[in-house]
Design a protein around this motif. Structure first.
Motif, PDB file in Angstrom:
ATOM      1  N   GLY A 133       0.798  -1.218   0.000  1.00 16.56           N
ATOM      2  CA  GLY A 133       0.000   0.000   0.000  1.00 16.56           C
ATOM      3  C   GLY A 133       0.829   1.265   0.000  1.00 16.56           C
ATOM      4  O   GLY A 133       0.422   2.285  -0.580  1.00 16.56           O
ATOM      5  N   ILE A 134       1.999   1.225   0.632  1.00 21.91           N
ATOM      6  CA  ILE A 134       2.834   2.428   0.739  1.00 21.91           C
ATOM      7  C   ILE A 134       3.862   2.502  -0.393  1.00 21.91           C
ATOM      8  O   ILE A 134       3.939   3.493  -1.119  1.00 21.91           O
ATOM      9  CB  ILE A 134       3.565   2.461   2.102  1.00 21.91           C
ATOM     10  N   TYR A 135       4.648   1.446  -0.554  1.00 23.69           N
ATOM     11  CA  TYR A 135       5.818   1.524  -1.430  1.00 23.69           C
ATOM     12  C   TYR A 135       5.518   1.256  -2.906  1.00 23.69           C
ATOM     13  O   TYR A 135       6.156   1.843  -3.785  1.00 23.69           O
ATOM     14  CB  TYR A 135       6.902   0.552  -0.939  1.00 23.69           C
ATOM     15  N   TYR A 136       4.543   0.387  -3.176  1.00 23.07           N
ATOM     16  CA  TYR A 136       4.238   0.068  -4.569  1.00 23.07           C
ATOM     17  C   TYR A 136       3.792   1.296  -5.363  1.00 23.07           C
ATOM     18  O   TYR A 136       4.342   1.578  -6.439  1.00 23.07           O
ATOM     19  CB  TYR A 136       3.197  -1.041  -4.647  1.00 23.07           C
ATOM     20  N   PRO A 137       2.804   2.067  -4.863  1.00 19.99           N
ATOM     21  CA  PRO A 137       2.387   3.240  -5.651  1.00 19.99           C
ATOM     22  C   PRO A 137       3.492   4.281  -5.798  1.00 19.99           C
ATOM     23  O   PRO A 137       3.567   4.967  -6.832  1.00 19.99           O
ATOM     24  CB  PRO A 137       1.193   3.805  -4.858  1.00 19.99           C
ATOM     25  N   ILE A 138       4.358   4.407  -4.795  1.00 20.23           N
ATOM     26  CA  ILE A 138       5.469   5.363  -4.899  1.00 20.23           C
ATOM     27  C   ILE A 138       6.416   4.952  -6.022  1.00 20.23           C
ATOM     28  O   ILE A 138       6.820   5.765  -6.855  1.00 20.23           O
ATOM     29  CB  ILE A 138       6.224   5.470  -3.559  1.00 20.23           C
ATOM     30  N   GLU A 139       6.782   3.665  -6.042  1.00 22.06           N
ATOM     31  CA  GLU A 139       7.704   3.187  -7.079  1.00 22.06           C
ATOM     32  C   GLU A 139       7.071   3.280  -8.467  1.00 22.06           C
ATOM     33  O   GLU A 139       7.762   3.609  -9.445  1.00 22.06           O
ATOM     34  CB  GLU A 139       8.137   1.742  -6.786  1.00 22.06           C
ATOM     35  N   ARG A 140       5.784   2.994  -8.574  1.00 23.41           N
ATOM     36  CA  ARG A 140       5.110   3.123  -9.874  1.00 23.41           C
ATOM     37  C   ARG A 140       5.133   4.564 -10.352  1.00 23.41           C
ATOM     38  O   ARG A 140       5.393   4.849 -11.530  1.00 23.41           O
ATOM     39  CB  ARG A 140       3.657   2.633  -9.779  1.00 23.41           C
TER      40      ARG A 140
END
Length: 376
Positions: A133-140
């Protein structure tokens, strides 16, 4: 040849990246460093790179991505990048890479190529919902601010291909001097005496910070189940869970069998004095310390998650388990403790298979990738 800016924390540069920079310089590239000033590493880093023709600039940046002071780091990087007229920017680690990619927006439009080297995404198959929830959208989102991605494990390589980079590369980690471990010599009797382990004991060994991610607790609890006074566990590392783990050992009545060694420089010698390498991490981009155990000729008892999957195989490198499988760790340790021929078989295979992760191989991989990018 090109002009390259490398951005990373001092720890990353000091421990892993200097050999790659040496290779790039040998090939004719110019390389500059922009790095955080981490206490304990700045003097050591300056000393290590003093013989290299590179410029080192310290910037203001905190480890936490939520620190408002990180805007200062972005401003620092903008000034460095604007003045430097770089052909390629090579950035590492989540916070540093975000700051670098934001700072490089203008020069990227003018043709400067931005390469993000991820040392293990914080989200992976089996990780927590909060990590996704936190890191995936940031990396995308941040994938839009770089041209190329370099990954050090196959799961990240496959997932990174869906992020929209121009190209995604896979390399065999940042490199390990396998010969340093393979060829280490030690007086096993003296070394065991030094660390407080009986000569005839079965010695398990781990290297890693005493924190949640390295998950030493599962091995401690496995030893609590076995309750075998002849099986000892040595851990090199420091961290916030040290008191907790020591108290747990007392509760399980195995305090005399678990040795907290703190920070050590003689890891190859301790490996050569051990019988089994245990590596129960919850998350690893790759896991350099397990590769060190393999290079030393030790069998592995490890978790089977993201980066660790790249070099472990059940019944071939040792035994692979889920991170919290206390019973599974106990059974694997028991079997290897009772079967020296099996330990030797796994260890012999590991010493050979780990060669692909050697620093000589990975420096060639990275320099080849950068040459290809600079020619595009």
């Amino acid at each position: 040849m090109g002009k390259i800016l490398l951005t990373a924390t001092n720890a990353m540069i000091f421990h892993f990246l200097v050999p790659h920079v040496e290779k790039l310089i040998e090939m004719g590239h110019q390389v500059d460093f922009a790095s955080t000033n981490l206490e304990g590493y700045d003097d050591l880093l300056r000393s290590r790179i003093s013989k290299l023709p590179v410029n080192l600039t310290y910037i203001h940046l905190e480890r936490s991505p939520f620190k408002l002071s990180n805007y200062k780091g972005v401003a620092d990087l903008k000034r460095i990048i604007t003045k430097g007229n770089y052909d390629l920017i090579w950035t590492n680690e989540p916070v540093m890479s975000i700051a670098t990619r934001l700072a490089a927006c203008k020069v990227r439009k003018k043709g400067t190529k931005v390469v993000y080297m991820v040392h293990g995404f914080h989200f992976f198959d089996g990780s927590s919902k909060s990590s996704w929830g936190i890191y995936y959208p940031i990396e995308r989102l941040m994938a839009n601010f770089a041209d190329y991605l370099i990954t050090i494990n196959k799961e990240d390589f496959i997932r990174g291909k869906t992020f929209g980079f121009k190209e995604v590369f896979y390399i065999h980690g940042v490199g390990l001097d396998t010969g340093r471990f393979r060829n280490a010599t030690v007086n096993k009797i003296e070394k065991r005496k030094e660390i407080g382990v009986p000569q005839d004991a079965i010695l398990l060994f781990s290297v890693g910070e005493l924190g949640v991610r390295k998950n030493h607790e599962v091995v401690v609890r496995a030893l609590g189940k076995l309750h075998d006074k002849n099986i000892h566990y040595a851990i090199c590392g420091e961290g916030i869970l040290e008191d907790y783990l020591k108290n747990l050992c007392k509760e399980l009545d195995i305090a005399d069998n678990v040795h907290f060694l703190g920070y050590h420089r003689d890891i190859p010698e301790i490996c050569k004095s051990s019988d089994i390498y245990v590596f129960p991490s919850q998350r690893e981009g790759l896991g350099i310390s397990a590769l060190e155990g393999m290079a030393s000729g030790l069998p592995l008892v490890s978790s089977y998650i993201n980066g660790i999957r790249d070099y472990t195989e059940e019944g071939v490198t040792g035994y692979t388990l889920q991170p919290y499988d206390v019973e599974g760790y106990a059974k694997a340790i028991r079997f290897l403790a009772d079967n020296p021929k099996v330990r030797k078989m796994f260890g012999t295979y590991n010493m050979k298979s780990v060669q692909v992760f050697d620093i000589c191989n990975t420096t060639k991989e990275i320099s080849k990738i950068f040459n290809e990018i600079l020619l595009k």
